[in-house]
Every structure is written in C-alpha cells, then in structure tokens.
Design an enzyme around this catalytic site. Structure first.
Site, short mmCIF file in Angstrom:
data_model
loop_
_atom_site.label_atom_id
_atom_site.label_comp_id
_atom_site.label_asym_id
_atom_site.label_seq_id
_atom_site.Cartn_x
_atom_site.Cartn_y
_atom_site.Cartn_z
N LYS A 52 25.31 4.55 23.94
CA LYS A 52 26.20 5.33 23.10
C LYS A 52 26.40 4.54 21.80
O LYS A 52 27.19 3.60 21.74
CB LYS A 52 27.53 5.56 23.80
CG LYS A 52 28.47 6.48 23.05
CD LYS A 52 29.63 6.90 23.94
CE LYS A 52 30.55 7.89 23.27
NZ LYS A 52 31.20 7.38 22.08
N ASP A 111 3.89 1.39 -1.23
CA ASP A 111 4.48 1.48 -2.56
C ASP A 111 3.50 2.11 -3.55
O ASP A 111 3.90 2.89 -4.41
CB ASP A 111 4.88 0.09 -3.07
CG ASP A 111 6.06 -0.47 -2.28
OD1 ASP A 111 6.72 0.32 -1.57
OD2 ASP A 111 6.32 -1.69 -2.39
N LYS A 130 23.97 11.68 31.19
CA LYS A 130 23.86 13.14 31.15
C LYS A 130 23.11 13.63 32.37
O LYS A 130 22.10 13.02 32.75
CB LYS A 130 23.08 13.58 29.90
CG LYS A 130 23.75 13.20 28.60
CD LYS A 130 22.86 13.48 27.40
CE LYS A 130 23.55 12.93 26.17
NZ LYS A 130 22.71 12.96 24.98
N GLU A 182 0.84 -1.21 0.00
CA GLU A 182 0.00 0.00 0.00
C GLU A 182 0.87 1.25 0.00
O GLU A 182 0.58 2.24 -0.68
CB GLU A 182 -0.90 0.01 1.24
CG GLU A 182 -1.94 -1.08 1.24
CD GLU A 182 -2.65 -1.17 2.58
OE1 GLU A 182 -3.49 -0.31 2.87
OE2 GLU A 182 -2.33 -2.09 3.35
N CYS A 226 46.73 -37.00 10.95
CA CYS A 226 46.95 -38.41 10.62
C CYS A 226 47.68 -38.61 9.30
O CYS A 226 48.00 -39.75 8.94
CB CYS A 226 45.62 -39.17 10.60
SG CYS A 226 44.58 -38.78 9.20
N LEU A 228 33.20 13.68 24.69
CA LEU A 228 32.83 13.33 26.07
C LEU A 228 34.02 12.79 26.84
O LEU A 228 34.89 12.11 26.29
CB LEU A 228 31.75 12.25 26.05
CG LEU A 228 30.36 12.67 25.56
CD1 LEU A 228 29.48 11.45 25.35
CD2 LEU A 228 29.73 13.61 26.59
S1 IVH Z 1 25.84 13.30 23.76
C1 IVH Z 1 28.53 16.87 24.60
N1 IVH Z 1 24.51 11.07 23.41
O1 IVH Z 1 29.44 9.91 21.24
C2 IVH Z 1 27.52 15.83 24.28
N2 IVH Z 1 26.57 11.33 22.28
O2 IVH Z 1 31.95 11.78 22.37
C3 IVH Z 1 28.03 14.83 23.35
N3 IVH Z 1 27.16 9.43 20.86
O3 IVH Z 1 30.53 11.08 18.53
C4 IVH Z 1 27.04 14.02 22.70
N4 IVH Z 1 25.39 8.22 21.28
O4 IVH Z 1 27.94 11.16 18.40
C5 IVH Z 1 25.60 11.77 23.10
N5 IVH Z 1 23.20 9.17 23.20
C6 IVH Z 1 24.31 9.87 22.88
C7 IVH Z 1 25.28 9.36 22.00
C8 IVH Z 1 26.40 10.13 21.72
C9 IVH Z 1 26.52 8.29 20.61
C10 IVH Z 1 28.46 9.82 20.27
C11 IVH Z 1 28.45 11.18 19.68
C12 IVH Z 1 29.91 11.58 19.68
C13 IVH Z 1 30.42 10.85 20.85
C14 IVH Z 1 30.65 11.82 21.99
#
Ligand code: IVH
Length: 701
Positions: A115, A37, A290, A35, A439, A83
């Site tokens: 992450k 498509d 966070k 549908e 063997c 990070l």
């Molecule tokens: S927060 C300052 N949330 O991790 C805030 N980053 O070093 C930074 N990443 O390449 C980003 N999943 O793309 C955040 N749920 C997530 C994430 C995430 C992956 C990656 C981001 C960056 C690295 C941060």
C-alpha cells in the site's frame, strides 16, 4: 516532403514512447540516455519547425502546458472507495472469516500488494489515449489534474498495442520514490530552495500545482493497481489478470503484487514486506489484501464507503506529530555538541519516542524550530528519530521541510526547557551553550563547520571520556563484553577510569563494590578485559577513536602499515597513499599521533599488554605468502593498481619484471615482453578470468 515529416514525427514519437515505457514503466532501458536525448531533441526540433503538427499526446507535451486558473471538478462514474483497516493477524483472520461467511465457504485466493503512501488517482483512456486524470477527492468528486499527470513519465500518454478496451478507467497511486525525494531535497537545499516534507506530501503538493511546469519538475511516478470501469464486453476474471493486462498496455504495475492461495500465505507476505519495508524504493503504510476473483468481489459487494473484498493491513506509522518540550545538548566522543529535542512522548514507527536528534544548530535554524513548537517526527526502521518539519499552526496547503541527515550518538547533558505558555512562536529561543555542559570548557565552532565542539581535550571532559571508553569497548573495536554504557558512566563518575589504559588496571574488589556489580560480574569483566588484550591492529586503530577513522579506514591503515610504529610516524603525505584516505582524514590521523597525550595513551595500552599479530606472522599466514607476482597487459575488470592491492592483501609481493623467482604472471590482453619472458622461463601465466576466480575463491572480490 510534408508526408516525410509526418512519418518521421510518428516514428520519433513511437520510439520515444517505447523507450519511456522501457525506462519508466519497466525499469529496463534499451538505449543510453544520450541516445534517448538525441531522439527527443530531434522531435522537439521537428515540432518547432512544424508547430501545427504538435499533438496533445506527443511525448514533448510532458514538459507541462499553460497554467490553469483552477482545477475543474470531476465526478467519478464509479466511486473511489476507501479501505477497511486491520493491524493484527487476528483482525485479518476475522475479515477472512466474514468473507467466507458471505460466500458460503468457497475457497478464496488473494492478491497482495504494497500500500504505497502516495496519492490515489483515476486515469481515463479513450482509444488508447490518456483523456482524463482525476484525484480521488471525496471519493465521488475529484479534481481534474490531467495537465499535471501528463507530465509524469511513467504515465503513458498513449497505450502500447491496440488490445486495450475503447474506454476504461484505471486507478493507481502517484508517489515520489525515497531516492528521488532525497535527491530532490538535496538539490533544493543546495539551491537554497524549499524542500519537501515527505514523499507523500510532496506527491500531493506536486499534483495540486496549477502550473504544470512545476509538476513536471517533480520526480513523480505511478503504479496502477486496478480497473475502475471498462466500456465494451471484455472483463478480466481476477485482480491478477487485470494487473497483467494493465502492464501489457504499458501501464506501470508493482512487481511486488503477488497472488497467494490462503490467509496463511497472506500473513507470510505481510511479514515479508514488513521486513523489507525499509529497503523498498518507496514509502508504504501497509499492504492491501484483495480477494483475487472479481466475480467473488462482486458478490461480496461494498458497505457505505468501502468494499468488503479488500482490506488494508496497516503497519505502524513512521511519522507522527508531537511537541518539542526542550532541547538538550549532548557531548559526543569527539566533543561534538549535538542538540537533541526532548519530545512529548509519541508512538511512531512501532515505539514510543521522546527524543529526536537535531544534528547541529544549522539544522535547528533550517527547521525554524523553537521550544514548544509542534513538529512532525519520523522514525523509519531503526533509524534515530528525526524532526522533519515544524508544523506552522493553522497553515494549509503544501508543506515544506528543511531536510534530513544522519544520526549522532550522544549522552545526556545540559538542557533548555521552558513553560509552554511562554513558548508560542518561540523560534530563535534555542541557543548553543557557550560552555560544554559536561566540563564547562568553552564551546567552539570552527569557521565553515556545522558542528560545534567542546574545546577540552578528550581526556579532560567527562562526557568525551565516557563516549571514548564506550567506543573503545564496542563490538567492532576491542569488543569488551559486559562493559556497557551504565558501567562506563559509573567508572568515570567514580574516577576509577579516566582513559582506556585504566581499564586494564581495574581492581577486582573495587569493581565488585560498585552498585549492581558483585564478585561474579567483576570477575567476568576482568576476564573480558584480559581477553581483549589480544586483538588485531585494525581493531586497535579503530578503538582509538581517531576522528574520521571508521572501521574500514582502520582496516586499510592496518593493511598498509602492518604495525603501529610506521603508522604513528607517518606523515600526512604518506597517509594519503592509503586507499580511502584523503587530505582531511590524513591530517586528522597525523594530528592524532602528533599529540603527546595520545601517543602516551597508545604506549600505555601497549605496556598494559594490548597486542596484535605481527606483520610477519600475519603475512606468513596469507594464501599467497612468499610469492612474487607480476601483472602485465591491461585488465578489463579492474585497474592494475587495484589488482596489485588485492594481491598484496593476499600476502604476495608484486614485482615489475619477470624473473625465475616469479611465482605467477597475470596477463591481460595486449601483454608484451613480460609474457614472452614468462614463457621463456617457464613461469606459470594466468588470464584475467582465472585471476578473478582466484580473488573470488579468496573472498576478496
Ligand atoms: S485498492 C477499494 N491498492 O490506499 C479499493 N489501494 O484506502 C481501494 N492504495 O488512497 C484501492 N496502494 O490510493 C489499493 N495497491 C493498492 C494501493 C491502494 C495504495 C491507497 C489508495 C487509497 C487508499 C485506500
């Protein structure tokens, strides 16, 4: 009329956007693919007829526009930070302590998110339309990859509703799911095209294509995880609130994101995700923690390139690079010869790895592997370490690999090693041995098969013998406690045991005299061996180690034939009637029992006292034993043949007609004569729902 055309175009685009969002954003489609498509085809036809009406945000534009000469640079209005990394509970607690110190001991809640191992991107939406997509680059300046990102189905070209701020930047991760990665590589392999090294590399390489049509053909997805900046007055108060708004506007957010109230709950989240890491649909390298309150985030601020309010808790890497020092050829239970790479030890997936399976020589060729090469090794979960690619020294850009496959058990045998200096660019120097390293029999590779084998009979080759005995003793087979691999090796090498039947003739004194044995262990082993004599037919069939007969097939064979004699005498055609047994498996089973040596082994084992409950005893103990059932009408939940199998499995006989001896009739819709007959004779009748309940109650559904 022109306006009608416009109205239909608008309607189609609106519908397609909505279904894109349901399908790609929420994983909750409301219409069938066909549908969808049809809507898409109608849109394409209408746009072909009215090319002047094509807009940049039309869903049709996802297929990828014209190639770009190069990517333009984009300066991020707000830097894309990286990070701080932590890897232990103590380090996480330290970070928490530092946050508390700066905030004066306020209470802190956290938003925890996987992450994802992908590529960080920033999207700018203007008046609800995707205006720009950029890579992170060095954090200050990235590249304009808008044309590529437009092809990603989970990135809305237009937001839902009109509540989004007039201009804002959203950030997130573009990635390839494990399943899409596997499927993409399988397709590529079948078409003899280049495969992707790993999902992360594949995502990065896909976004770096100057031709958006290539990107469009890659299975990219995006999860959004934060706001970069927002024009206007509206500000969310927390990270969770920001995520909720992003989702409401139609941006895809990770359902695993979770608000936790303290650092202990945070730790529990980390452990939970670590446990489920292998089962998540995408690769992750850790969890991002966070501070949830954006006001607290502001007060915590950032140091040079990373915020103080977030931290990446990293799990052990699942990939690492190392060097191939040599290749050993190991001989398995069925004589299969498996090349195994001996590696410079490397820490990957939480353990030190010094071996990786190479599966077969086709794999070695596909990888283009040579002794001394640098390779990428992957160990995810408990999977046997794999070599995913050879790293061509000095090569840049997108990497490609040759593939992945399942692991194979093996034992150490002959090896090829070499002097490293002489090994540079040594592709082609890994050769399949012509003789079995265990063997000395010729190695054969049947036409059309990837696997090379030792040509000796299983009983003639010590390597096959050891593997066969190990399998015989294993938990799902005869379950002989205390008969581990080291002991099997000793027994074979001392000549005390050649076949499984010899196990039952072991002498306590001789056993006790083996190194690391002693009286007590010998006695325990003999007791375990004795106990293993009493088994089930399914276990016994599985223990024989017939090629292609795994645990499930062994169970089906046992259920179907009931005893060993009819199985041994079955023809290939008779075997093919058994569920899951196709022509190849049937031929293997018939060949196994057709072999005099195998038949002699089976007889010997029975003579040594290996036994299982007879069919009669087993059937008599079944819940529907002695009952005759009749199926009539069509069943909606399962084919009749399956219903019949289930009943037989519960001990019932299934008859074609109703008589006064019928115990029970199962009547589906449109049941005819048989139902009438049952009612006439007063035979109990149940409907499909009751039948399914019965199957469930007996654990066969
Ligand atoms: S927060 C300052 N949330 O991790 C805030 N980053 O070093 C930074 N990443 O390449 C980003 N999943 O793309 C955040 N749920 C997530 C994430 C995430 C992956 C990656 C981001 C960056 C690295 C941060």
């Amino acid at each position: 009329m022109a306006d009608e055309v416009q109205a239909r175009l608008d309607e189609l685009r609106r519908l397609i956007r909505r279904h894109d969002h349901l399908y790609h954003g929420l994983d909750a489609p409301e219409i069938a693919n066909a549908e969808y498509d049809a809507l898409f085809d109608e849109l394409l036809a209408l746009e072909r007829a009215h090319p002047d009406r094509i807009t940049e945000d039309s869903p049709s534009q996802r297929v990828g526009g014209a190639p770009l000469p190069e990517f333009a640079a984009v300066t991020h209005e707000v830097a894309m930070l990286s990070l701080e990394k932590v890897a232990t509970a103590a380090e996480l607690a330290e970070w928490h302590g530092r946050c508390l110190g700066r905030l004066g001991d306020e209470s802190l809640a956290f938003c925890c998110e996987p992450k994802i191992d992908g590529v960080a991107v920033a999207l700018i939406y203007e008046h609800g339309r995707l205006a720009l997509a950029a890579t992170r680059g060095d954090g200050r300046t990235g590249e304009d990859i808008t044309a590529n990102v437009r092809t990603i189905p989970s990135v809305p070209l237009r937001l839902q509703g009109d509540a989004a701020p007039p201009r804002f930047e959203v950030r997130g991760e573009i990635y390839i799911s494990k399943q899409d990665f596997k499927a993409f590589n399988e397709r590529a392999r079948a078409a003899d095209e280049r495969t992707l090294v790993n999902p992360r590399n594949g995502a990065a390489g896909s976004l770096r294509q100057l031709d958006p049509k290539i990107t469009a053909a890659r299975p990219l997805k995006m999860y959004c995880y934060s706001l970069g900046w927002v024009a206007g007055d509206w500000r969310p108060e927390t990270q969770m609130e920001a995520l909720q708004h992003l989702a409401a506007w139609g941006l895809r957010t990770n359902p695993e994101a979770k608000l936790v109230q303290d650092i202990a709950a945070c730790q529990a989240y980390l452990e939970d995700i670590a446990e489920r890491r292998g089962a998540l649909p995408y690769d992750i390298d850790g969890v991002v923690v966070k501070v949830n309150s954006l006001e607290q985030q502001r007060r915590l601020g950032a140091v040079t390139r990373r915020p103080r309010w977030a931290v990446a808790y990293k799990y052990p890497a699942e990939e690492a690079t190392t060097r191939v020092l040599g290749v050993e050829f190991q001989v398995g239970r069925t004589g299969a010869i498996t090349p195994v790479a001996k590696l410079e030890p490397v820490f990957v997936g939480g353990v030190t790895v010094s071996n990786a399976t190479l599966h077969n020589m086709d794999e070695v060729r596909r990888l283009g592997l040579g002794l001394g090469d640098r390779v990428m090794v992957r160990r995810a979960g408990d999977v046997i370490p794999q070599i995913v690619s050879v790293i061509k020294e000095g090569a840049g850009g997108e990497q490609f690999e040759a593939g992945d496959a399942d692991g194979a058990p093996a034992i150490d045998q002959g090896a090829q090693t070499g002097d490293e200096a002489a090994l540079a660019n040594s592709q082609g120097n890994i050769k399949l041995p012509t003789q079995c390293p265990a063997c000395g029999s010729p190695v054969v590779r049947p036409e059309g098969e990837a696997v090379a084998r030792c040509s000796a009979a299983a009983t003639q080759c010590p390597a096959q013998r050891k593997e066969g005995l190990q399998h015989y003793a294993s938990r799902l087979a005869m379950d002989i406690e205390g008969l581990g691999y080291k002991l099997v090796e000793q027994l074979v090498e001392t000549g005390m045991v050649k076949t499984p039947a010899d196990l039952y003739r072991l002498d306590a004194r001789e056993l006790a005299a083996l190194p690391r044995m002693g009286d007590k262990s010998a006695e325990n082993l003999l007791q375990a061996l004795s106990a293993s004599r009493s088994t089930t037919l399914a276990r016994f069939i599985y223990a024989l180690g017939i090629r292609e007969v795994g645990e499930a097939t062994a169970q089906n064979l046992a259920a179907h034939f009931g005893d060993l004699a009819p199985l041994c005498n079955a023809t290939a055609e008779e075997l093919e009637v058994v569920p899951d047994v196709g022509p190849i498996v049937a031929a293997k089973i018939a060949a196994y029992f057709g072999n005099k040596g195998n038949q002699a082994l089976v007889d010997e084992l029975v003579a040594e006292g290996v036994h299982w409950p007879t069919v009669e005893a087993r059937v008599a103990a079944m819940p529907l034993a002695g009952q005759t059932w009749v199926l009539t009408g069509s069943l909606e939940e399962m084919p009749r043949s399956e219903a019949k199998q289930k009943l037989i499995g519960l001990g019932a006989k299934v008859a074609g007609s109703v008589s006064k001896n019928t115990a029970q009739v199962v009547a589906g819709p449109a049941a005819g004569n048989k139902l009438a007959r049952a009612e006439e004779l007063g035979v109990p009748v149940m409907d499909e729902a009751a039948f399914l309940d019965l199957l469930r109650a007996n654990n066969v559904l």
